[in-house]
Design a protein around this motif. Structure first.
Motif, PDB file in Angstrom:
ATOM      1  N   THR A 179     -12.950  55.737  33.219  1.00 63.98           N
ATOM      2  CA  THR A 179     -11.728  55.048  32.853  1.00 63.98           C
ATOM      3  C   THR A 179     -11.019  55.800  31.749  1.00 63.98           C
ATOM      4  N   ASN A 180      -9.696  55.733  31.751  1.00 62.42           N
ATOM      5  CA  ASN A 180      -8.891  56.417  30.768  1.00 62.42           C
ATOM      6  C   ASN A 180      -8.167  55.408  29.914  1.00 62.42           C
TER       7      ASN A 180
ATOM      8  N   GLU B 215     -17.694  52.698  33.839  1.00 58.92           N
ATOM      9  CA  GLU B 215     -17.637  53.208  32.476  1.00 58.92           C
ATOM     10  C   GLU B 215     -16.240  53.021  31.914  1.00 58.92           C
ATOM     11  N   SER B 216     -16.167  52.584  30.663  1.00 61.86           N
ATOM     12  CA  SER B 216     -14.897  52.495  29.947  1.00 61.86           C
ATOM     13  C   SER B 216     -15.038  53.353  28.692  1.00 61.86           C
ATOM     14  N   LYS B 217     -14.113  54.274  28.512  1.00 64.45           N
ATOM     15  CA  LYS B 217     -14.285  55.240  27.433  1.00 64.45           C
ATOM     16  C   LYS B 217     -12.956  55.516  26.754  1.00 64.45           C
TER      17      LYS B 217
ATOM     18  N   GLY C 299     -15.109  46.987  28.415  1.00 58.24           N
ATOM     19  CA  GLY C 299     -13.714  47.397  28.323  1.00 58.24           C
ATOM     20  C   GLY C 299     -13.386  47.907  26.940  1.00 58.24           C
ATOM     21  N   VAL C 300     -12.701  49.036  26.882  1.00 63.49           N
ATOM     22  CA  VAL C 300     -12.202  49.589  25.629  1.00 63.49           C
ATOM     23  C   VAL C 300     -10.693  49.393  25.597  1.00 63.49           C
ATOM     24  N   ALA C 301     -10.173  48.890  24.495  1.00 57.58           N
ATOM     25  CA  ALA C 301      -8.742  48.632  24.363  1.00 57.58           C
ATOM     26  C   ALA C 301      -8.219  49.220  23.068  1.00 57.58           C
TER      27      ALA C 301
END
Length: 245
Positions: A25-26, A186-188, A209-211
């Motif tokens: 994930t971007n 994957e969240s990165k 989740g990365v925010a």
């Protein structure tokens, strides 16, 4: 291996095999799956990139529940240990007609039914110690919708919520708006990262989740958290899908 869902019986859990390639994930304004975006091009929900299935598609009832041993993190501070047991929500799902071969559902949860436990001294620890009793963080969900693949168990759910920080009766910060995609993959980001777990035959999964959190109109909160910055959510969850028509 397919998934068996019988409308005339109680909720049936699906058995999955991890057949689809994991995606990365971007992080732009919020982390998301590129394949998830690519699948959402024809009919759009207002203000989102999510595809809306045909009204003729078979529909399902979907329940969501959060469990213990979760994590929340923000900025460069160590992650909070978070007991989210008791969180819940109900929604509906429909087959994505353009992706029937992929056994994919579009799922949308009603924000009115969504409840995520507060971060308080009874639910949250920081560096092994409970939060101070006067500190409280409420989570108010606004959007929770996306895709669930019944075959592979991959989950990608757009999540938007307000985080409300209060310190007793003396301080109340303006809402922090958080947007991310809670994914089983994957969240990165540049500072935070996490890896989820796909939905298994018991309905269990881990969504991460990365925010990016933007500054708000509050000098104290901007300075304390170092806004703009990143936050991370890791939620152990249960998702149950049952047929309705």
């Amino acid at each position: 291996m397919g998934c068996k869902i019988n409308p005339s019986t109680p909720p049936v859990l699906c058995k999955f095999k991890p057949t689809r390639q994991e995606l990365r994930t971007n992080t732009l304004f919020f982390s998301s799956s590129s394949s998830f975006r690519e699948k959402s091009q024809k009919i759009r929900y207002p203000s989102t990139d999510l595809e809306v299935p045909s009204t003729e598609a078979k529909s399902y009832t979907v329940s969501f529940r959060t469990e213990r041993d979760c994590k929340l993190g923000i900025s460069r501070y160590p992650d909070f240990e978070y007991n989210a047991e008791g969180g819940r929500g109900t929604g509906s799902g429909a087959e994505v007609t353009e992706n029937l071969a992929d056994n994919e559902l579009f799922v949308s949860f009603d924000p009115e039914t969504l409840y995520i436990p507060q971060l308080t001294s009874s639910t949250t620890k920081f560096l092994g110690l409970p939060l101070p009793p006067f500190l409280k963080i409420d989570i108010v969900p606004l959007v929770f919708q996306g895709s669930i693949n019944k075959e592979s168990g991959q989950v990608d759910l757009e999540f938007k919520a307000k985080f409300l920080f209060t310190a007793g009766s003396i301080y109340k910060a303006p809402p922090l708006l958080v947007k991310t995609v809670l994914t089983s993959e994957e969240s990165k980001g540049t500072m935070k990262s996490g890896r989820g777990k796909r939905l298994n035959e018991e309905g269990k999964c881990k969504l991460v989740g990365v925010a990016t959190v933007d500054p708000i109109d509050d000098f104290l909160m901007n300075s304390f958290l170092g806004l703009p910055t990143e936050c991370l959510a890791e939620l152990n969850s249960m998702i149950i899908i049952s047929g309705s028509s």
